[in-house]
Motif scaffolding. Sequence first.
Motif, PDB file in Angstrom:
ATOM      1  N   PHE A 121       0.830  -1.207   0.000  1.00  0.00           N
ATOM      2  CA  PHE A 121       0.000   0.000   0.000  1.00  0.00           C
ATOM      3  C   PHE A 121       0.863   1.254   0.000  1.00  0.00           C
ATOM      4  O   PHE A 121       0.544   2.252  -0.666  1.00  0.00           O
ATOM      5  CB  PHE A 121      -0.922  -0.014   1.215  1.00  0.00           C
ATOM      6  CG  PHE A 121      -1.720   1.243   1.392  1.00  0.00           C
ATOM      7  CD1 PHE A 121      -2.674   1.623   0.463  1.00  0.00           C
ATOM      8  CD2 PHE A 121      -1.511   2.069   2.493  1.00  0.00           C
ATOM      9  CE1 PHE A 121      -3.410   2.784   0.616  1.00  0.00           C
ATOM     10  CE2 PHE A 121      -2.233   3.230   2.665  1.00  0.00           C
ATOM     11  CZ  PHE A 121      -3.191   3.590   1.717  1.00  0.00           C
ATOM     12  N   ARG A 122       1.980   1.234   0.732  1.00  0.00           N
ATOM     13  CA  ARG A 122       2.897   2.374   0.728  1.00  0.00           C
ATOM     14  C   ARG A 122       3.451   2.611  -0.676  1.00  0.00           C
ATOM     15  O   ARG A 122       3.538   3.750  -1.137  1.00  0.00           O
ATOM     16  CB  ARG A 122       4.050   2.137   1.710  1.00  0.00           C
ATOM     17  CG  ARG A 122       3.710   2.454   3.160  1.00  0.00           C
ATOM     18  CD  ARG A 122       4.835   2.003   4.079  1.00  0.00           C
ATOM     19  NE  ARG A 122       4.549   2.413   5.451  1.00  0.00           N
ATOM     20  CZ  ARG A 122       5.079   3.458   6.059  1.00  0.00           C
ATOM     21  NH1 ARG A 122       5.945   4.222   5.415  1.00  0.00           N
ATOM     22  NH2 ARG A 122       4.770   3.760   7.301  1.00  0.00           N
ATOM     23  N   ILE A 123       3.840   1.535  -1.342  1.00  0.00           N
ATOM     24  CA  ILE A 123       4.370   1.669  -2.701  1.00  0.00           C
ATOM     25  C   ILE A 123       3.325   2.274  -3.614  1.00  0.00           C
ATOM     26  O   ILE A 123       3.615   3.177  -4.415  1.00  0.00           O
ATOM     27  CB  ILE A 123       4.833   0.294  -3.226  1.00  0.00           C
ATOM     28  CG1 ILE A 123       6.060  -0.183  -2.432  1.00  0.00           C
ATOM     29  CG2 ILE A 123       5.147   0.353  -4.718  1.00  0.00           C
ATOM     30  CD1 ILE A 123       6.457  -1.621  -2.710  1.00  0.00           C
ATOM     31  N   GLU A 124       2.091   1.799  -3.491  1.00  0.00           N
ATOM     32  CA  GLU A 124       1.004   2.368  -4.301  1.00  0.00           C
ATOM     33  C   GLU A 124       0.806   3.847  -3.977  1.00  0.00           C
ATOM     34  O   GLU A 124       0.611   4.679  -4.876  1.00  0.00           O
ATOM     35  CB  GLU A 124      -0.293   1.605  -4.041  1.00  0.00           C
ATOM     36  CG  GLU A 124      -1.447   2.110  -4.898  1.00  0.00           C
ATOM     37  CD  GLU A 124      -2.802   1.696  -4.357  1.00  0.00           C
ATOM     38  OE1 GLU A 124      -3.815   2.022  -4.993  1.00  0.00           O
ATOM     39  OE2 GLU A 124      -2.833   1.064  -3.288  1.00  0.00           O
ATOM     40  N   SER A 125       0.874   4.195  -2.683  1.00  0.00           N
ATOM     41  CA  SER A 125       0.699   5.591  -2.277  1.00  0.00           C
ATOM     42  C   SER A 125       1.815   6.478  -2.818  1.00  0.00           C
ATOM     43  O   SER A 125       1.576   7.618  -3.246  1.00  0.00           O
ATOM     44  CB  SER A 125       0.662   5.684  -0.747  1.00  0.00           C
ATOM     45  OG  SER A 125      -0.414   4.940  -0.218  1.00  0.00           O
ATOM     46  N   TYR A 126       3.046   5.968  -2.796  1.00  0.00           N
ATOM     47  CA  TYR A 126       4.170   6.739  -3.329  1.00  0.00           C
ATOM     48  C   TYR A 126       4.030   6.939  -4.835  1.00  0.00           C
ATOM     49  O   TYR A 126       4.323   8.028  -5.363  1.00  0.00           O
ATOM     50  CB  TYR A 126       5.493   6.022  -3.018  1.00  0.00           C
ATOM     51  CG  TYR A 126       5.827   5.940  -1.550  1.00  0.00           C
ATOM     52  CD1 TYR A 126       5.375   6.895  -0.648  1.00  0.00           C
ATOM     53  CD2 TYR A 126       6.612   4.892  -1.056  1.00  0.00           C
ATOM     54  CE1 TYR A 126       5.690   6.814   0.707  1.00  0.00           C
ATOM     55  CE2 TYR A 126       6.935   4.811   0.298  1.00  0.00           C
ATOM     56  CZ  TYR A 126       6.466   5.770   1.171  1.00  0.00           C
ATOM     57  OH  TYR A 126       6.778   5.691   2.505  1.00  0.00           O
ATOM     58  N   ARG A 127       3.582   5.916  -5.542  1.00  0.00           N
ATOM     59  CA  ARG A 127       3.409   6.050  -6.986  1.00  0.00           C
ATOM     60  C   ARG A 127       2.282   7.030  -7.311  1.00  0.00           C
ATOM     61  O   ARG A 127       2.372   7.792  -8.270  1.00  0.00           O
ATOM     62  CB  ARG A 127       3.136   4.685  -7.618  1.00  0.00           C
ATOM     63  CG  ARG A 127       4.361   3.786  -7.620  1.00  0.00           C
ATOM     64  CD  ARG A 127       4.359   2.806  -8.783  1.00  0.00           C
ATOM     65  NE  ARG A 127       5.664   2.159  -8.924  1.00  0.00           N
ATOM     66  CZ  ARG A 127       6.695   2.674  -9.547  1.00  0.00           C
ATOM     67  NH1 ARG A 127       6.594   3.878 -10.090  1.00  0.00           N
ATOM     68  NH2 ARG A 127       7.831   2.017  -9.642  1.00  0.00           N
ATOM     69  N   TYR A 128       1.226   6.995  -6.515  1.00  0.00           N
ATOM     70  CA  TYR A 128       0.132   7.958  -6.700  1.00  0.00           C
ATOM     71  C   TYR A 128       0.653   9.372  -6.491  1.00  0.00           C
ATOM     72  O   TYR A 128       0.364  10.283  -7.283  1.00  0.00           O
ATOM     73  CB  TYR A 128      -0.987   7.650  -5.706  1.00  0.00           C
ATOM     74  CG  TYR A 128      -2.169   8.599  -5.779  1.00  0.00           C
ATOM     75  CD1 TYR A 128      -3.302   8.268  -6.512  1.00  0.00           C
ATOM     76  CD2 TYR A 128      -2.158   9.825  -5.107  1.00  0.00           C
ATOM     77  CE1 TYR A 128      -4.392   9.130  -6.576  1.00  0.00           C
ATOM     78  CE2 TYR A 128      -3.230  10.696  -5.176  1.00  0.00           C
ATOM     79  CZ  TYR A 128      -4.349  10.345  -5.911  1.00  0.00           C
ATOM     80  OH  TYR A 128      -5.416  11.208  -5.974  1.00  0.00           O
ATOM     81  N   ALA A 129       1.425   9.568  -5.428  1.00  0.00           N
ATOM     82  CA  ALA A 129       1.963  10.894  -5.127  1.00  0.00           C
ATOM     83  C   ALA A 129       2.904  11.361  -6.232  1.00  0.00           C
ATOM     84  O   ALA A 129       2.850  12.527  -6.660  1.00  0.00           O
ATOM     85  CB  ALA A 129       2.695  10.876  -3.789  1.00  0.00           C
ATOM     86  N   LEU A 130       3.759  10.467  -6.721  1.00  0.00           N
ATOM     87  CA  LEU A 130       4.709  10.845  -7.764  1.00  0.00           C
ATOM     88  C   LEU A 130       3.989  11.246  -9.036  1.00  0.00           C
ATOM     89  O   LEU A 130       4.315  12.279  -9.651  1.00  0.00           O
ATOM     90  CB  LEU A 130       5.659   9.678  -8.047  1.00  0.00           C
ATOM     91  CG  LEU A 130       6.707   9.908  -9.137  1.00  0.00           C
ATOM     92  CD1 LEU A 130       7.596  11.098  -8.795  1.00  0.00           C
ATOM     93  CD2 LEU A 130       7.541   8.654  -9.355  1.00  0.00           C
ATOM     94  N   ALA A 131       3.003  10.465  -9.442  1.00  0.00           N
ATOM     95  CA  ALA A 131       2.263  10.780 -10.669  1.00  0.00           C
ATOM     96  C   ALA A 131       1.572  12.135 -10.560  1.00  0.00           C
ATOM     97  O   ALA A 131       1.602  12.943 -11.497  1.00  0.00           O
ATOM     98  CB  ALA A 131       1.245   9.682 -10.964  1.00  0.00           C
ATOM     99  N   ASN A 132       0.982  12.411  -9.412  1.00  0.00           N
ATOM    100  CA  ASN A 132       0.258  13.673  -9.256  1.00  0.00           C
ATOM    101  C   ASN A 132       1.199  14.855  -9.075  1.00  0.00           C
ATOM    102  O   ASN A 132       0.868  15.977  -9.489  1.00  0.00           O
ATOM    103  CB  ASN A 132      -0.727  13.565  -8.087  1.00  0.00           C
ATOM    104  CG  ASN A 132      -1.972  12.783  -8.462  1.00  0.00           C
ATOM    105  OD1 ASN A 132      -2.930  13.336  -8.982  1.00  0.00           O
ATOM    106  ND2 ASN A 132      -1.958  11.476  -8.206  1.00  0.00           N
ATOM    107  N   LEU A 133       2.364  14.629  -8.475  1.00  0.00           N
ATOM    108  CA  LEU A 133       3.355  15.701  -8.409  1.00  0.00           C
ATOM    109  C   LEU A 133       3.835  16.075  -9.802  1.00  0.00           C
ATOM    110  O   LEU A 133       3.993  17.262 -10.122  1.00  0.00           O
ATOM    111  CB  LEU A 133       4.545  15.271  -7.552  1.00  0.00           C
ATOM    112  CG  LEU A 133       4.390  15.341  -6.029  1.00  0.00           C
ATOM    113  CD1 LEU A 133       5.648  14.791  -5.354  1.00  0.00           C
ATOM    114  CD2 LEU A 133       4.123  16.765  -5.557  1.00  0.00           C
TER     115      LEU A 133
END
Length: 259
Positions: free
Chosen positions: A190-202
């Motif tokens: 879930f952390r990995i998914e959250s980091y990827r979500y954050a990176l894409a939106n940044l």
Amino acid sequence: MRTACRSLAVLLALAGGACTGDLGRPRPNLWSDTIAPQAGFWSATFRGEAASYFRMTDDEEQLRDRAWRLVMPAHERNLFERQVSDLAHARILPVAVQSNAASDYFRGLTGGSYASQASRYNRLAEDANADRLLVTPFRGNAARVVAADRVRMRTVEGSPLVPPEKADPAMARVVENEGLILWVCERVGFRIESYRYALANLVVEMPSREAIKAERSIMALEAEAGPLCKLPLIGAFGGAGRAQEPAEKAPKPPVVYKG
């Protein structure tokens, strides 16, 4: 419903009032040493989950300490979610109450003031790297616990000196240990998914070359998480007896510690 809400509010206040020590873990105090473990045992028992009265080994204690950081929300600004996860770690609340919204981390990451967009990307890379450095010792710790549990169950099944009434709490401890390992594997995914979500939106909101560094940090965390989620387990929850790979898209439902 009102009584349940009031009880949850009291528990959150008690958990939130605990001082923190290394890596943000609660420092030893009356709450963390006495009240929370007892409340967690009885709460888990009431929910019909496996709960053992056996004293924990040093490795079992350490496994729970190492798990704490990995099952908590990745950003400290998610205050309510952190307190809920703290109570879930103590087993006072079921793990299913944790948030599974990948956007939580992004909201925490962008909720404060930063000097530039580079600060946000750097924080993302630092968080992913910090997780990576925690996964390896947790995996080693988990392997020792699983090995000891194999010896435990062989002794229960094969020694005439062990009273029959110790079989159930012994198996309950195995379920507790493997459930914790599976939970950590799920939350790392879930952390990995959250980091990827954050990176894409940044990248959408504020493109920067710093995204490359953050991407590499996330990839390194994924590589480290793979062996953890392939750790051979006894199979207390059935199946192939190993942890599952972290989800690449949607997080899997949290593990429930059922006996």
